[in-house]
Design a protein around this motif. Structure first.
Motif, PDB file in Angstrom:
ATOM      1  N   GLY A  85     -27.904   5.459  73.694  1.00  0.00           N
ATOM      2  CA  GLY A  85     -27.187   4.627  74.582  1.00  0.00           C
ATOM      3  C   GLY A  85     -25.991   4.189  74.163  1.00  0.00           C
ATOM      4  N   LEU A  86     -25.684   4.811  73.155  1.00  0.00           N
ATOM      5  CA  LEU A  86     -23.895   4.717  72.748  1.00  0.00           C
ATOM      6  C   LEU A  86     -23.089   5.335  73.796  1.00  0.00           C
ATOM      7  N   LYS A  87     -21.894   4.784  73.883  1.00  0.00           N
ATOM      8  CA  LYS A  87     -21.066   5.784  74.680  1.00  0.00           C
ATOM      9  C   LYS A  87     -20.088   6.641  73.536  1.00  0.00           C
ATOM     10  N   VAL A  88     -19.989   7.923  73.909  1.00  0.00           N
ATOM     11  CA  VAL A  88     -19.346   8.779  72.876  1.00  0.00           C
ATOM     12  C   VAL A  88     -17.818   8.729  73.578  1.00  0.00           C
ATOM     13  N   SER A  89     -16.859   8.279  72.457  1.00  0.00           N
ATOM     14  CA  SER A  89     -15.437   8.256  72.910  1.00  0.00           C
ATOM     15  C   SER A  89     -14.589   9.674  72.688  1.00  0.00           C
ATOM     16  N   ALA A  90     -15.077  10.307  71.494  1.00  0.00           N
ATOM     17  CA  ALA A  90     -14.454  11.544  71.219  1.00  0.00           C
ATOM     18  C   ALA A  90     -15.442  12.538  70.394  1.00  0.00           C
ATOM     19  N   VAL A  91     -15.540  13.659  70.794  1.00  0.00           N
ATOM     20  CA  VAL A  91     -16.269  14.688  69.694  1.00  0.00           C
ATOM     21  C   VAL A  91     -15.203  15.674  69.229  1.00  0.00           C
ATOM     22  N   ASN A  92     -14.827  15.353  67.972  1.00  0.00           N
ATOM     23  CA  ASN A  92     -13.600  16.358  67.289  1.00  0.00           C
ATOM     24  C   ASN A  92     -14.371  17.403  66.860  1.00  0.00           C
ATOM     25  N   ILE A  93     -14.044  18.781  67.003  1.00  0.00           N
ATOM     26  CA  ILE A  93     -14.533  19.983  66.428  1.00  0.00           C
ATOM     27  C   ILE A  93     -13.520  20.486  65.501  1.00  0.00           C
ATOM     28  N   TYR A  94     -13.889  20.750  64.140  1.00  0.00           N
ATOM     29  CA  TYR A  94     -13.274  21.568  63.438  1.00  0.00           C
ATOM     30  C   TYR A  94     -13.719  22.561  62.883  1.00  0.00           C
ATOM     31  N   VAL A  95     -13.251  24.056  63.390  1.00  0.00           N
ATOM     32  CA  VAL A  95     -13.896  25.325  62.946  1.00  0.00           C
ATOM     33  C   VAL A  95     -13.569  25.723  61.515  1.00  0.00           C
TER      34      VAL A  95
END
Length: 129
Positions: free
Chosen positions: A103-113
């Motif tokens: 139920g949390l709002k995800v503000s950002a998903v940062n991906i580091y390869v």
């Protein structure tokens, strides 16, 4: 272990740990084709080898604010895949899974390869399945 108040009602308070959000995000990322794994870094890999336990939240950092979360994922991709396409799919799946389950709002998903894994080959040079 940080815990965040998610919901307060007449019955009681629901708290969701940052580690729970990390595990959900890690599992959602690993579901995507082209992801070889989540990178825990050298210390995390050594700890996993010594303890014999697989840490499902390794390589995932979650910062939870009042009603939103920012997720950092450190991933390893398979050679030959389109990295931007795989990362887009990971971001969408992580957002959907975390928002649906917590139920949390995800503000950002940062991906580091962090790495690219090449397919294993046997002695004759053909790919192993």
């Amino acid at each position: 272990m940080d815990e965040n108040i998610k919901e307060q009602s007449n019955v009681g308070i629901v708290k969701i740990s940052d580690e729970v959000v990390s595990i959900i995000a890690g599992l959602a990322a690993s579901e995507i084709e082209g992801i070889a794994g989540i990178s825990a870094g050298l210390v995390g890999e050594i700890t996993q080898i010594l303890s014999g336990k697989k840490n499902l939240s390794k390589g995932v950092k979650v910062t939870v604010a009042e009603e939103s979360a920012t997720i950092d994922l450190f991933i390893v991709v398979e050679y030959g895949v389109s990295i931007p396409e795989v990362c887009d799919k990971v971001q969408r799946n992580v957002i959907k899974s975390v928002e649906t389950m917590t139920g949390l709002k995800v503000s950002a998903v940062n991906i580091y390869v962090q790495n690219v894994i090449f397919p294993k080959t046997n002695i004759e040079g053909s790919k192993e399945e």
